[in-house]
Scaffold this motif. Structure first.
Motif, short mmCIF file in Angstrom:
data_model
loop_
_atom_site.label_atom_id
_atom_site.label_comp_id
_atom_site.label_asym_id
_atom_site.label_seq_id
_atom_site.Cartn_x
_atom_site.Cartn_y
_atom_site.Cartn_z
N ALA A 47 -42.23 75.76 71.98
CA ALA A 47 -42.57 75.27 70.65
C ALA A 47 -44.04 75.54 70.39
O ALA A 47 -44.83 75.64 71.33
CB ALA A 47 -42.28 73.78 70.53
N ARG A 48 -44.39 75.61 69.12
CA ARG A 48 -45.80 75.82 68.78
C ARG A 48 -46.19 74.98 67.59
O ARG A 48 -45.34 74.50 66.83
CB ARG A 48 -46.07 77.30 68.49
N SER A 50 -49.39 74.98 64.54
CA SER A 50 -50.48 75.76 63.97
C SER A 50 -51.75 74.91 63.85
O SER A 50 -51.75 73.69 64.12
CB SER A 50 -50.08 76.28 62.59
N VAL A 54 -48.39 72.87 61.25
CA VAL A 54 -47.04 73.39 61.02
C VAL A 54 -46.40 73.70 62.38
O VAL A 54 -47.03 74.32 63.23
CB VAL A 54 -47.08 74.65 60.14
N THR A 55 -45.17 73.25 62.55
CA THR A 55 -44.53 73.40 63.85
C THR A 55 -43.34 74.36 63.81
O THR A 55 -42.73 74.58 62.76
CB THR A 55 -44.04 72.04 64.37
N SER A 56 -43.04 74.89 64.97
CA SER A 56 -41.87 75.75 65.13
C SER A 56 -41.34 75.57 66.54
O SER A 56 -42.11 75.51 67.49
CB SER A 56 -42.26 77.21 64.89
N GLN A 58 -38.27 76.74 69.43
CA GLN A 58 -37.27 77.75 69.82
C GLN A 58 -35.90 77.32 69.30
O GLN A 58 -35.54 76.14 69.39
CB GLN A 58 -37.24 77.87 71.33
N ASN A 59 -35.17 78.26 68.75
CA ASN A 59 -33.90 77.93 68.08
C ASN A 59 -32.98 77.07 68.92
O ASN A 59 -32.40 76.09 68.44
CB ASN A 59 -33.17 79.22 67.70
N ARG A 62 -34.06 73.25 69.11
CA ARG A 62 -34.28 72.42 67.91
C ARG A 62 -33.38 71.19 67.93
O ARG A 62 -32.25 71.26 68.35
CB ARG A 62 -34.02 73.24 66.65
#
Length: 113
Positions: A47-48, A50, A54-56, A58-59, A62
């Motif tokens: 995961a990351r 910014s 803002v986060t993201s 791994q699919n 989630r």
């Protein structure tokens, strides 16, 4: 000098939750990420977050993994819910994209059935 210190790992049972922490020094507040390396596998992105938060994730992760940061403490967190045995790994933080010479010791997460 950049220093990244991960903490919060340990031995847990499947289904439990855990929060990992990563305290950074000498690096400001850049985009950060969590990575993990399971036994016998390559290190992978988890995961990351910014610079602006803002986060993201791994699919495949989630819904169970959440990343957050505290700018005042220069700390990034990884909250993991409903831990599974396949989550057993050493968890690392680094910038995103990662700096090759900035990997810390990581923190071991072991999930028992």
């Amino acid at each position: 000098q950049v220093q990244l210190v991960e903490s919060g790992g340990g031995l847990v049972q499947a289904g439990e939750s855990m929060r990992l922490s990563c305290t950074a020094s000498g690096i400001g507040n850049p985009a950060m990420a969590w990575y993990r390396q399971a036994p016998g596998k390559q290190r992978e992105f988890v995961a990351r977050i910014s610079v602006t938060g803002v986060t993201s994730v791994q699919n495949d992760l989630r819904g169970r993994f959440t990343v957050a940061r505290d700018y005042d403490k220069n700390t990034v967190y990884l909250q993991i819910r409903n831990l599974q045995q396949e989550d057993t790994a050493v968890y690392y933080c680094n910038t995103y994209p990662p700096r090759s010479n900035s990997w810390g010791q990581g923190t071991q997460v072991t999930v028992s059935s």
